[in-house]
Design a protein around this motif. Structure first.
Motif, PDB file in Angstrom:
ATOM      1  N   GLY B  84     -14.001 -31.117 -18.160  1.00  0.00           N
ATOM      2  CA  GLY B  84     -12.226 -31.143 -18.097  1.00  0.00           C
ATOM      3  C   GLY B  84     -11.330 -30.955 -19.029  1.00  0.00           C
ATOM      4  O   GLY B  84     -10.376 -30.369 -19.075  1.00  0.00           O
ATOM      5  N   ILE B  85     -11.854 -31.637 -20.207  1.00  0.00           N
ATOM      6  CA  ILE B  85     -10.862 -31.704 -21.318  1.00  0.00           C
ATOM      7  C   ILE B  85     -10.845 -30.437 -21.975  1.00  0.00           C
ATOM      8  O   ILE B  85      -9.853 -29.817 -22.201  1.00  0.00           O
ATOM      9  CB  ILE B  85     -11.205 -32.942 -22.451  1.00  0.00           C
ATOM     10  CG1 ILE B  85     -10.976 -34.055 -21.818  1.00  0.00           C
ATOM     11  CG2 ILE B  85     -10.590 -32.539 -23.623  1.00  0.00           C
ATOM     12  CD1 ILE B  85     -11.557 -35.383 -22.460  1.00  0.00           C
ATOM     13  N   LEU B  87     -11.452 -27.518 -20.283  1.00  0.00           N
ATOM     14  CA  LEU B  87     -10.635 -26.576 -19.474  1.00  0.00           C
ATOM     15  C   LEU B  87      -9.183 -26.859 -19.979  1.00  0.00           C
ATOM     16  O   LEU B  87      -8.449 -25.860 -19.754  1.00  0.00           O
ATOM     17  CB  LEU B  87     -11.103 -26.983 -18.112  1.00  0.00           C
ATOM     18  CG  LEU B  87     -10.384 -26.146 -16.866  1.00  0.00           C
ATOM     19  CD1 LEU B  87     -10.818 -24.852 -17.011  1.00  0.00           C
ATOM     20  CD2 LEU B  87     -10.616 -26.630 -15.697  1.00  0.00           C
ATOM     21  N   LEU B  88      -8.605 -28.214 -19.786  1.00  0.00           N
ATOM     22  CA  LEU B  88      -7.379 -28.451 -20.217  1.00  0.00           C
ATOM     23  C   LEU B  88      -6.874 -27.660 -21.580  1.00  0.00           C
ATOM     24  O   LEU B  88      -5.781 -27.085 -21.494  1.00  0.00           O
ATOM     25  CB  LEU B  88      -7.065 -29.807 -20.140  1.00  0.00           C
ATOM     26  CG  LEU B  88      -5.863 -30.534 -20.379  1.00  0.00           C
ATOM     27  CD1 LEU B  88      -4.771 -29.719 -19.676  1.00  0.00           C
ATOM     28  CD2 LEU B  88      -5.768 -31.776 -20.237  1.00  0.00           C
ATOM     29  N   TYR B  91      -6.312 -23.772 -21.485  1.00  0.00           N
ATOM     30  CA  TYR B  91      -5.088 -23.518 -20.723  1.00  0.00           C
ATOM     31  C   TYR B  91      -4.141 -23.814 -21.842  1.00  0.00           C
ATOM     32  O   TYR B  91      -3.211 -22.793 -21.949  1.00  0.00           O
ATOM     33  CB  TYR B  91      -4.850 -24.441 -19.329  1.00  0.00           C
ATOM     34  CG  TYR B  91      -5.517 -23.719 -18.313  1.00  0.00           C
ATOM     35  CD1 TYR B  91      -6.954 -23.578 -18.175  1.00  0.00           C
ATOM     36  CD2 TYR B  91      -4.726 -23.205 -17.246  1.00  0.00           C
ATOM     37  CE1 TYR B  91      -7.189 -23.016 -16.872  1.00  0.00           C
ATOM     38  CE2 TYR B  91      -5.139 -22.721 -16.109  1.00  0.00           C
ATOM     39  CZ  TYR B  91      -6.494 -22.400 -15.977  1.00  0.00           C
ATOM     40  OH  TYR B  91      -6.759 -21.978 -14.846  1.00  0.00           O
ATOM     41  N   LEU B  92      -4.029 -24.782 -22.449  1.00  0.00           N
ATOM     42  CA  LEU B  92      -3.015 -25.216 -23.324  1.00  0.00           C
ATOM     43  C   LEU B  92      -3.022 -24.159 -24.480  1.00  0.00           C
ATOM     44  O   LEU B  92      -1.715 -23.790 -24.874  1.00  0.00           O
ATOM     45  CB  LEU B  92      -3.002 -26.616 -23.872  1.00  0.00           C
ATOM     46  CG  LEU B  92      -2.990 -28.012 -22.779  1.00  0.00           C
ATOM     47  CD1 LEU B  92      -2.956 -29.200 -23.444  1.00  0.00           C
ATOM     48  CD2 LEU B  92      -1.234 -27.735 -22.201  1.00  0.00           C
ATOM     49  N   MET B 154       1.088 -31.974 -26.841  1.00  0.00           N
ATOM     50  CA  MET B 154      -0.274 -31.781 -25.986  1.00  0.00           C
ATOM     51  C   MET B 154      -1.299 -31.686 -26.778  1.00  0.00           C
ATOM     52  O   MET B 154      -2.466 -32.180 -26.593  1.00  0.00           O
ATOM     53  CB  MET B 154       0.192 -31.164 -24.783  1.00  0.00           C
ATOM     54  CG  MET B 154       1.250 -31.859 -23.966  1.00  0.00           C
ATOM     55  SD  MET B 154       1.643 -30.801 -22.264  1.00  0.00           S
ATOM     56  CE  MET B 154       2.850 -31.674 -21.578  1.00  0.00           C
ATOM     57  N   VAL B 158      -5.260 -33.410 -27.426  1.00  0.00           N
ATOM     58  CA  VAL B 158      -6.420 -33.056 -27.035  1.00  0.00           C
ATOM     59  C   VAL B 158      -7.444 -32.422 -28.272  1.00  0.00           C
ATOM     60  O   VAL B 158      -8.644 -32.631 -28.094  1.00  0.00           O
ATOM     61  CB  VAL B 158      -6.515 -31.950 -25.859  1.00  0.00           C
ATOM     62  CG1 VAL B 158      -6.142 -32.326 -24.534  1.00  0.00           C
ATOM     63  CG2 VAL B 158      -5.622 -30.826 -26.305  1.00  0.00           C
ATOM     64  N   ARG B 206      -8.936 -18.536 -24.338  1.00  0.00           N
ATOM     65  CA  ARG B 206      -9.474 -19.343 -23.399  1.00  0.00           C
ATOM     66  C   ARG B 206     -11.078 -19.246 -23.040  1.00  0.00           C
ATOM     67  O   ARG B 206     -11.721 -20.116 -23.098  1.00  0.00           O
ATOM     68  CB  ARG B 206      -8.789 -18.850 -21.886  1.00  0.00           C
ATOM     69  CG  ARG B 206      -8.005 -19.976 -21.277  1.00  0.00           C
ATOM     70  CD  ARG B 206      -7.896 -19.532 -19.795  1.00  0.00           C
ATOM     71  NE  ARG B 206      -6.129 -19.606 -19.543  1.00  0.00           N
ATOM     72  CZ  ARG B 206      -5.775 -19.229 -18.097  1.00  0.00           C
ATOM     73  NH1 ARG B 206      -6.480 -19.101 -17.304  1.00  0.00           N
ATOM     74  NH2 ARG B 206      -4.543 -19.424 -18.246  1.00  0.00           N
TER      75      ARG B 206
END
Lengths: 239, 239
Positions: B84-85, B87-88, B91-92, B154, B158, B206
């Motif tokens: 999940g991290i 993936l986030l 995107y960022l 952000m 991460v 990505r």
DNA sequence: AATAAGTAGATTGTCGACATTGTACAAAGG
DNA sequence: CCTTTGTACAATGTCGACAATCTACTTATT
């Protein structure tokens, strides 16, 4: 007159956070305003420590701007940033919609349908406050079901700013009866979610948010000409 | 023995933040460890106030987990969250690449090319630390040029976690000489940026991050069977 | 012996005071 | 009259102490 009432919770800094947010949303604190720890502490009859913590937490979410040894200021709303914030929101909530799609139950979808239906009602009655509230609930619902704690936290942060923007444009929406333009904005998203189509859900969510951002921006540039951007107007504060 | 040396800066909580991050990255503080304000304060010979602020700031970035009235803990690394991290992050940073593409000057691109070249050298020498450092610099460079303060913040958050993950898998990379697999990973991104192709830059970024996440995950599941996930091993800490 | 209540220690939450820094205004000099 | 320096005030940064809460261990009871 006092905005910050005595605290009641057993977690003071949470109370302060809510108080500050309410003050900003209600317009009591305007963008650019200097937030002074001692003043809030006195009004809420607590010490500065929890106030400091609240300010730091809000600063981490970019709700307020913090400058070392100078202090905290309500984040100024630069229209140039609004486009960026909505773009960011579109990516984050798009991802949230993608992740939520396979996780939503039939009950969840029905609940969202109800929210959507109520939004339609509110828009017909031109009831802006209700409409905005339902809109936020709809987005929040998806965010709450993405099962990604960090993403959720990030969205919470940008949504807070969104709440401020919406409040700014509230009277405009009401005055021009433009609610009908937004009425069915969530339907494509809901359809995609019901079909468990992740790709589609993400895209529709993104489009929706970018469009909302563009409309907000339109409204702001329209009103900039009639209004001075600098507001060094009379402060009622005196102490 | 003391991890937290006496502070020198005029902004104590910044010092504490750096000290805690270093302690986590270096492995002195392990995921799940309880962070006790008083201990850090004593070791750094300061009061608890700046320590508290540092902890709150790191908690806002999910670097550490905070439970009211219980305390702060180094965020536990649940492998289920890693996907999940990443993936986030994809995107960022994908968005950051998109925004940076039209803003990068020729000088910027040359600088990035140099970083990329040096990474190739480091991978041939199997110099993991240098490689990781250059990799982070590359990603940071793009992040620094997206001109979006919130997105930047952000990503910083991460990326900090990414740094921890990389450190965990460091010895694995070195032992298996798998650096060459990552050697040219940045080239497609760099090409897209040079061509000012926003769409392509976002997509390549990505893909790159998702792949990196998958490799990390592979490694972790491989090693889970041979190693106990709970590590209540001997602590050198004694107090 | 197992469970529950009570107690001591440790840790976080809050507080008021002092130190440091920044700002605005006033006084002095050109 | 403008510029510069000095000073007083205000706000933030840091500190040590106390209060509230949680944890773990001891003790008592069944």
């Amino acid at each position: 007159m006092a905005v910050f009432k005595p605290a009641t919770s057993n977690l003071l800094h949470i109370e302060v956070i809510n108080a500050i947010i309410n003050a900003i949303v209600s317009g009591e604190l305007k963008p650019g305003d200097h937030i002074i720890e001692q003043h809030i502490a006195q009004e809420m009859q607590i010490s500065r420590a929890p106030v400091r913590e609240a300010i730091r937490e809000l600063a981490a979410q970019d709700i307020i701007q913090f400058i070392p040894r100078k202090g905290a200021y309500v984040a100024p709303l630069d229209p140039r940033n609004i486009e960026g914030i909505y773009l960011l929101r579109s990516y984050l909530e798009g991802l949230a919609a993608r992740l939520a799609a396979p996780r939503l139950t039939e009950t969840d979808l029905n609940e969202m349908y109800l929210l959507n239906y109520q939004m339609g009602e509110a828009s017909l009655k031109n009831n802006v406050d209700t409409f905005i509230n339902l809109d936020l609930q709809f987005h929040d619902f998806i965010c709450q079901h993405c099962e990604h704690s960090q993403l959720k936290k990030m969205i919470d942060g940008v949504q807070l700013q969104t709440k401020l923007f919406m409040n700014m444009s509230k009277w405009h929406l009401a005055a021009h009866s433009e609610l009908h333009r937004e009425m069915n904005a969530h339907e494509p998203i809901l359809e995609a979610l019901r079909a468990r189509n992740q790709e589609e859900a993400e895209m529709k969510m993104r489009e929706h948010i970018v469009m909302a951002g563009n409309r907000l921006l339109e409204y702001l540039v329209d009103n900039k000409s009639s209004k001075n951007s600098k507001k060094e107007d009379t402060e009622t504060v005196k102490n």
